[in-house]
Enzyme design. Structure first.
Site, short mmCIF file in Angstrom:
data_model
loop_
_atom_site.label_atom_id
_atom_site.label_comp_id
_atom_site.label_asym_id
_atom_site.label_seq_id
_atom_site.Cartn_x
_atom_site.Cartn_y
_atom_site.Cartn_z
N ASP A 27 0.79 -1.13 -0.04
CA ASP A 27 -0.03 -0.10 0.14
C ASP A 27 0.92 1.15 -0.10
O ASP A 27 0.69 2.27 0.71
CB ASP A 27 -0.89 0.12 1.30
CG ASP A 27 -1.50 -1.14 1.76
OD1 ASP A 27 -1.75 -1.98 0.63
OD2 ASP A 27 -1.71 -1.51 2.72
N GLU A 198 -10.86 -0.61 -3.12
CA GLU A 198 -10.07 0.00 -2.16
C GLU A 198 -9.07 0.88 -2.81
O GLU A 198 -8.66 0.65 -3.79
CB GLU A 198 -9.48 -1.03 -1.01
CG GLU A 198 -8.47 -2.06 -1.64
CD GLU A 198 -8.26 -3.26 -0.67
OE1 GLU A 198 -9.01 -3.14 0.45
OE2 GLU A 198 -7.26 -4.01 -1.00
#
Length: 311
Positions: A27, A198
């Site tokens: 991420d 996401e």
């Protein structure tokens, strides 16, 4: 037999090299300030003690050093503010002379502040209030307003947006609006009950908003990056029907959940993570690919390939 043993040693060495020399951040996000690039993300290395958000630095996007954070290598370390577990998906931005980190912990979102991109980022120990669990914040500024794109964990991982209070302490809940949920075939290749969209990033060009996001569970080899467009920050969002970053376009499984950034010359990149190998998800590796936005289309730059970040 000696040849087989030699090949095994060489293969093992390559795997160890990749693990030892890659930041191993999932991420990831890259923030540039005064000629230095700062890399943050979800920690994957078990060799580094502690929890929180490590930061690495580079001046050329080729060689990285660190961890260089102000608190034992961390820009934000557990105990500096809100959170006891699950420190995921940070975003760093500058506002009014201060540096801010929006991040996930305990499946909630919090924002911390520092005087330097190296930290230490701190807050008062409170998360942004919500009626459901929420993760993956992305703060977007426009016309004096602050918007937070984020993921609400409610019948799936679904991307929402809401306007924030100017001091970043709360959402204006009356502005909360859903942006993206999994509806396309590529967004749910395993046909699961709890679908996933996401890792939002939002940018604007020529009056059009682009919401870049990832879909599928991160453990799925088909985890990939797509985008949708709109004429307002709230949508409605029109999806592009196929991802532009995936195992099919970059050659590595689990390619997704990153952020857009620009180099000193204004060239556009996407930093993201991949699975560690074809057979192992973790620790996830950090990579960059040059991208372009031309005639309303996001693509990997022609002739360019994935570049692993190395220490």
């Amino acid at each position: 037999m000696k040849l087989v043993k030699y090949l095994y040693i060489m293969l093992f060495s390559v795997v160890i090299y990749a693990q030892d020399n890659n930041p191993l951040l999932a991420d990831p996000t890259i923030f540039e300030h005064n000629g230095t690039y700062y890399l943050y993300g979800t920690k994957g290395s078990k060799a580094i003690e502690g929890e929180g958000f490590l930061v690495y630095t580079s001046t050329d996007l080729k060689t990285w050093s660190g961890p260089a954070g102000a608190h034992d290598g961390y820009a934000f370390k557990k105990g500096d503010g809100f959170g006891t577990w699950g420190f995921w998906a940070p975003q760093v931005f500058q506002h009014n002379g201060k540096f801010y980190m929006a991040y996930t912990a305990d499946e909630n979102i919090a924002i911390a502040v520092a005087d330097s991109p190296l930290g230490p980022f701190k807050n008062d120990g409170n998360a942004i209030k919500s009626d459901v669990r929420q993760i993956d914040p992305y703060i977007y500024f426009e016309d004096g307003k602050v918007y937070m794109y984020h993921v609400r964990l409610d019948n799936g991982n679904r991307i929402f947006v809401a306007e924030m209070e100017p001091d970043f302490t709360a959402l204006k809940t009356n502005t909360l609006k859903e942006c993206i949920t999994a509806t396309e075939q590529w967004e749910d290749t395993e046909k699961v009950k709890w679908t996933v969209t996401e890792g939002p990033t939002v940018l604007k060009k020529d009056g059009t908003y682009y919401l870049i996001y990832s879909a599928n569970d991160f453990r799925n080899k088909d985890y990939a990056v797509g985008y949708a467009t709109a004429s307002t920050p709230y949508g409605p969002w029109k999806k592009v029907s196929t991802p532009f970053i995936s195992r099919h376009t970059v050659g590595y499984p689990g390619s997704g959940h990153g952020d857009v950034f620009y180099d000193k010359k204004g060239n556009m990149y996407y930093v993201f993570h991949t699975h560690f190998s074809d057979t192992e998800v973790a620790p996830r590796k950090t990579a960059v690919v040059p991208i372009s936005l031309k005639k309303g289309k996001l693509t990997i730059q022609k002739g360019k390939t994935i570049v692993w970040l190395s220490l």
